[in-house]
Design a protein around this motif. Structure first.
Motif, PDB file in Angstrom:
ATOM      1  N   ARG A 387       0.900  -1.490  -0.194  1.00 50.62           N
ATOM      2  CA  ARG A 387       0.244   0.056   0.397  1.00 50.62           C
ATOM      3  C   ARG A 387       0.930   1.217   0.108  1.00 50.62           C
ATOM      4  N   VAL A 388       0.764   2.228  -0.873  1.00 49.97           N
ATOM      5  CA  VAL A 388       1.041   3.429  -0.621  1.00 49.97           C
ATOM      6  C   VAL A 388       1.072   4.449   0.286  1.00 49.97           C
ATOM      7  N   GLY A 389       2.144   4.719   1.201  1.00 49.34           N
ATOM      8  CA  GLY A 389       1.779   5.077   2.216  1.00 49.34           C
ATOM      9  C   GLY A 389       2.429   6.166   2.127  1.00 49.34           C
ATOM     10  N   GLU A 390       3.479   6.520   1.438  1.00 48.02           N
ATOM     11  CA  GLU A 390       3.298   8.441   1.226  1.00 48.02           C
ATOM     12  C   GLU A 390       3.125   8.513   0.050  1.00 48.02           C
ATOM     13  N   THR A 391       3.081   9.935  -0.702  1.00 42.49           N
ATOM     14  CA  THR A 391       3.131  10.514  -2.028  1.00 42.49           C
ATOM     15  C   THR A 391       4.537  10.788  -2.009  1.00 42.49           C
ATOM     16  N   SER A 392       5.859  10.229  -1.962  1.00 40.25           N
ATOM     17  CA  SER A 392       6.845  11.050  -2.274  1.00 40.25           C
ATOM     18  C   SER A 392       7.212  10.134  -3.744  1.00 40.25           C
ATOM     19  N   VAL A 393       7.320  10.923  -4.854  1.00 36.33           N
ATOM     20  CA  VAL A 393       7.647  10.041  -6.311  1.00 36.33           C
ATOM     21  C   VAL A 393       9.375  10.425  -6.842  1.00 36.33           C
ATOM     22  N   SER A 394       9.667   9.437  -6.887  1.00 38.21           N
ATOM     23  CA  SER A 394      11.295   8.804  -7.578  1.00 38.21           C
ATOM     24  C   SER A 394      10.872   8.478  -8.889  1.00 38.21           C
ATOM     25  N   PHE A 395      11.408   9.353  -9.388  1.00 39.44           N
ATOM     26  CA  PHE A 395      12.194   9.037 -11.612  1.00 39.44           C
ATOM     27  C   PHE A 395      13.419   8.392 -11.564  1.00 39.44           C
ATOM     28  N   GLU A 396      14.271   7.191 -11.351  1.00 40.17           N
ATOM     29  CA  GLU A 396      15.075   6.783 -11.747  1.00 40.17           C
ATOM     30  C   GLU A 396      16.207   6.046 -12.947  1.00 40.17           C
ATOM     31  N   HIS A 397      16.792   6.998 -13.365  1.00 42.85           N
ATOM     32  CA  HIS A 397      17.713   6.358 -15.155  1.00 42.85           C
ATOM     33  C   HIS A 397      16.278   5.929 -15.732  1.00 42.85           C
ATOM     34  N   ILE A 398      15.870   6.924 -16.038  1.00 39.16           N
ATOM     35  CA  ILE A 398      14.546   6.892 -16.615  1.00 39.16           C
ATOM     36  C   ILE A 398      14.954   7.277 -18.703  1.00 39.16           C
ATOM     37  N   ARG A 399      14.525   6.055 -19.193  1.00 40.63           N
ATOM     38  CA  ARG A 399      15.340   6.058 -20.928  1.00 40.63           C
ATOM     39  C   ARG A 399      13.693   5.664 -21.598  1.00 40.63           C
ATOM     40  N   PHE A 400      13.519   6.566 -22.625  1.00 42.69           N
ATOM     41  CA  PHE A 400      11.762   6.022 -23.008  1.00 42.69           C
ATOM     42  C   PHE A 400      11.786   7.436 -24.695  1.00 42.69           C
ATOM     43  N   GLY A 401      11.413   6.422 -25.412  1.00 37.26           N
ATOM     44  CA  GLY A 401      10.948   7.251 -26.689  1.00 37.26           C
ATOM     45  C   GLY A 401       9.947   5.877 -27.513  1.00 37.26           C
ATOM     46  N   TYR A 402       8.681   6.825 -28.323  1.00 34.12           N
ATOM     47  CA  TYR A 402       7.905   6.755 -28.883  1.00 34.12           C
ATOM     48  C   TYR A 402       8.687   5.596 -30.079  1.00 34.12           C
ATOM     49  N   ASP A 403       9.265   5.929 -30.958  1.00 35.77           N
ATOM     50  CA  ASP A 403      10.448   5.145 -31.471  1.00 35.77           C
ATOM     51  C   ASP A 403      11.764   5.127 -30.285  1.00 35.77           C
ATOM     52  N   PRO A 404      11.812   3.744 -30.879  1.00 32.79           N
ATOM     53  CA  PRO A 404      12.695   3.133 -29.856  1.00 32.79           C
ATOM     54  C   PRO A 404      14.004   3.622 -29.891  1.00 32.79           C
ATOM     55  N   ASP A 405      14.008   4.067 -31.820  1.00 36.79           N
ATOM     56  CA  ASP A 405      15.718   4.136 -31.867  1.00 36.79           C
ATOM     57  C   ASP A 405      15.275   5.984 -31.440  1.00 36.79           C
ATOM     58  N   ASP A 406      14.527   6.237 -31.548  1.00 35.47           N
ATOM     59  CA  ASP A 406      15.043   7.895 -31.381  1.00 35.47           C
ATOM     60  C   ASP A 406      13.989   7.777 -29.968  1.00 35.47           C
ATOM     61  N   PRO A 407      15.244   8.249 -28.697  1.00 33.53           N
ATOM     62  CA  PRO A 407      14.990   8.421 -27.378  1.00 33.53           C
ATOM     63  C   PRO A 407      14.332   9.666 -27.666  1.00 33.53           C
ATOM     64  N   VAL A 408      12.996   9.943 -26.776  1.00 30.44           N
ATOM     65  CA  VAL A 408      12.323  11.619 -25.904  1.00 30.44           C
ATOM     66  C   VAL A 408      13.276  12.074 -24.854  1.00 30.44           C
ATOM     67  N   ILE A 409      13.482  10.961 -23.899  1.00 27.16           N
ATOM     68  CA  ILE A 409      13.700  11.767 -22.350  1.00 27.16           C
ATOM     69  C   ILE A 409      15.069  10.219 -22.562  1.00 27.16           C
ATOM     70  N   HIS A 410      16.084  11.128 -22.508  1.00 23.75           N
ATOM     71  CA  HIS A 410      17.709   9.760 -22.331  1.00 23.75           C
ATOM     72  C   HIS A 410      18.268   9.483 -21.193  1.00 23.75           C
ATOM     73  N   ASP A 411      18.073  10.058 -19.783  1.00 23.34           N
ATOM     74  CA  ASP A 411      18.660   9.563 -18.416  1.00 23.34           C
ATOM     75  C   ASP A 411      17.652  10.586 -17.760  1.00 23.34           C
ATOM     76  N   PHE A 412      16.595  10.463 -17.017  1.00 21.05           N
ATOM     77  CA  PHE A 412      16.035  11.005 -16.228  1.00 21.05           C
ATOM     78  C   PHE A 412      16.050  10.615 -15.027  1.00 21.05           C
ATOM     79  N   SER A 413      16.288  11.755 -13.696  1.00 22.60           N
ATOM     80  CA  SER A 413      15.814  11.072 -12.610  1.00 22.60           C
ATOM     81  C   SER A 413      15.504  12.255 -11.649  1.00 22.60           C
TER      82      SER A 413
END
Length: 634
Positions: A387-413
């Motif tokens: 169960r989520v006890g607190e509303t903290s949010v953490s992004f850890e080394h996020i990588r994402f692209g709508y096209d896998p070969d063209d990432p929009v987010i490279h290394d977001f924390s």
């Protein structure tokens, strides 16, 4: 307009697979279809015996007339079987040949009692045939409409399970066309084909059997046109098949264009794009017209072609039958019955040919439906026991692209503590809205981890995750109903006091008070009675009523004026206590008081800190700020 390489005008690829899919859809209705097959068989048998019975009635009349003419060569009461010899002896060869198939005795005349019985049997047979056909049709219609009901339900359920990436990559008008036009076409095709297919097949078998029973010579004359019929049918079907696929694909494309024209009506008017949309509509409409015309042209040739071949068969049978009667090889009633059968025989053949073309149209629509039903779904989820006890949010080394070969987010924390208000700013295309889409799991990240209260969001179901969020987008969405209904949509079972409190927090109560009907004012799905800013405030009030642990505003104040913006900011301050907030904004005046301002460029965090700290650094944030407030003093 199709997007991302999707071609809705592509022709159908595998119609056999589509028809097999329709058969699977009909399995729950197998008992109805089975009963319908039985009663259809009864109907066909009853209708097939009709001509034979009518032929028997003709023979009774014919024998009665000959029995009176036979008095010229034999005494009354002489069996008609002896008349041919007596007639030949008297030199009446024609009477001898006609009397060969006659029954009864000389001088008996027409047996009206027997004729009445035969006519009664004929009437009874046709009544049974009609009643059985009605029952079979009713069962088929029920089965088909139940199948259509399931198809629509399955398609709607499928849409709920599709990832947002699929919906983003397909035109909405084309998807709507599959749910409406294509499903309607499939149900109509099934209703027309199933209700006639069994009957036509059984008629072909039954009529052919009766024709062979009556005369194999006439049967050969009647069947001589069958090879030609098959060749003509096959040629027309092959010419019509691709056009049916293009017809229904073009229908989806036209629906997409119309949907875009309506939803973008204001933009089209603003930039003078009416002629452009009119030209696109005219082009799509012409494509649909051409495909439909060609499909209907070739399929429409079947009926006249089959009618011409039927008439040719009828002429051959009439000539051959007349010769057989003259030679005494066949009775007049049998020839009459056979001619009826020969006329009826081409009718089910013509029906089968027409149904084959209808099946091509239905298969093209079915393939589009099954393409949607077979589309990859969101991965199966298992509810997290944590169960989520607190509303903290953490992004850890996020990588994402709508096209896998063209990432929009490279290394977001990024780490966000409970209760913080985090503003995300940056130039267009920096990845701000994408970041929120990943947080809400509208899209799945390529790598990295997002945690809510220390729990990996990938371990939660989407319902579990989203239950902690309230979201207000730049594009407002209102449902048909009152202002009260639209606000109450944020939380089921909300009281009147809760609704009014949320409205007051968002500043909705002030403009609602000026409306004659107040909170009962009816709105359309486009909110035509409200300004853009007022519509946005209603959606903000809806989010306030939901009372989420985390609040996301994606350009939520972009449509409100300066005074309303101040009201929204004050409401946000009241809601900030114990609540984590993410604010995406281009208007930097709305996020000065944020606890943390995150500056993104090209999918990465380049700066973060408070408003004053970032101005002092004189970096990316300062450049954005100075660009907006070059003539203002802080």
């Amino acid at each position: 307009m199709s997007r991302r390489g999707v071609d809705p005008t592509a022709a159908a690829r595998d119609q056999r697979a589509a028809l097999a899919g329709l058969v699977r859809q009909l399995r729950p209705e197998s008992w109805r279809i089975g009963v319908s097959l039985v009663v259809t068989a009864i109907s066909v048998v009853a209708s097939v015996v009709g001509p034979v019975l009518l032929g028997r009635g003709t023979d009774i009349i014919f024998s009665g007339v000959l029995s009176m003419q036979a008095r010229a060569v034999a005494a009354d009461g002489t069996p008609m079987s002896q008349v041919p010899r007596a007639a030949r002896a008297a030199g009446k060869t024609h009477l001898a040949e006609l009397a060969t198939k006659a029954d009864g005795v000389v001088g008996a005349g027409i047996d009206f009692a027997a004729l009445t019985r035969v006519l009664a049997l004929v009437m009874g047979a046709y009544i049974v045939s009609a009643l059985a056909l009605w029952i079979g049709g009713l069962l088929i219609r029920t089965a088909v409409h139940n199948t259509g009901l399931r198809l629509r339900r399955d398609v709607q359920a499928k849409i709920d399970r599709l990832p947002l990436s699929y919906l983003d990559s397909h035109a909405r008008g084309d998807i709507l066309s599959r749910v409406t036009n294509d499903v309607d076409n499939v149900t109509q095709t099934l209703q027309q084909t199933l209700s006639q297919l069994f009957s036509a097949l059984l008629q072909v078998v039954g009529i052919l059997a009766m024709m062979l029973y009556l005369s194999w010579i006439l049967s050969c004359a009647a069947l001589a046109i069958i090879p030609l019929t098959l060749l003509v049918t096959r040629w027309l079907m092959r010419r019509a098949r691709p056009h049916f696929g293009r017809q229904w694909a073009a229908t989806g494309q036209l629906s997409s264009t119309v949907e875009e024209a309506f939803t973008g009506q204001e933009v089209a008017a603003l930039y003078g794009l009416e002629d452009d949309f009119a030209a696109r509509f005219a082009g799509d409409n012409r494509t649909l017209f051409d495909a439909s015309f060609r499909a209907q042209f070739f399929s429409g040739l079947l009926q006249p072609a089959m009618s011409a071949l039927s008439n040719l068969s009828y002429v051959l049978v009439a000539i051959a039958g007349g010769l057989l009667v003259l030679t005494g090889s066949l009775s007049l009633g049998s020839v009459q019955a056979f001619m009826q059968y020969s006329r009826q025989f081409t009718q089910p053949l013509s029906t089968l040919a027409t149904l084959a073309n209808l099946l091509q149209s239905g298969a093209a629509s079915a393939e589009r439906i099954f393409d949607l039903l077979d589309a990859p779904e969101m991965a199966a989820e298992v509810a997290s026991e944590e169960r989520v006890g607190e509303t903290s949010v953490s992004f850890e080394h996020i990588r994402f692209g709508y096209d896998p070969d063209d990432p929009v987010i490279h290394d977001f924390s990024l780490d966000v503590r409970p209760g913080q208000t985090v503003a995300i700013v940056g130039p267009t295309g920096a990845g701000k809205t994408t970041l929120v889409n990943l947080l809400m799991r509208f899209y799945e990240i390529d790598s990295g981890t997002i945690r809510l209260g220390g729990i990996d969001t990938a371990a939660m179901t989407k319902d579990q995750l989203r239950s902690h969020f309230g979201m207000v987008l730049q594009d407002t969405w209102l449902l048909p109903g009152s202002v009260r209904d639209n606000i109450a949509y944020g939380r089921s079972g909300a009281s009147e006091d809760d609704i009014r409190a949320a409205a007051a927090a968002a500043g909705v109560d002030k403009f609602v008070a000026t409306m004659p009907e107040g909170y009962d004012t009816q709105l359309s799905d486009e909110g035509a009675r409200l300004s853009a800013g007022q519509k946005q405030l209603v959606t903000i009030a809806r989010a306030f009523l939901a009372d989420p642990g985390i609040l996301i505003l994606d350009e939520a104040t972009s449509s409100v004026d300066t005074r309303t913006e101040v009201l929204v900011q004050r409401a946000m301050e009241r809601l900030r206590t114990g609540r984590t907030s993410f604010v995406i904004a281009h208007r930097l005046s709305t996020i000065r008081d944020a606890d943390v301002i995150v500056v993104m460029e090209h999918g990465d965090v380049v700066e973060q800190g408070s408003h004053h700290d970032l101005l002092e650094r004189d970096g990316a944030y300062a450049r954005l700020y100075n660009a907006q407030f070059a003539d203002m003093t802080d």
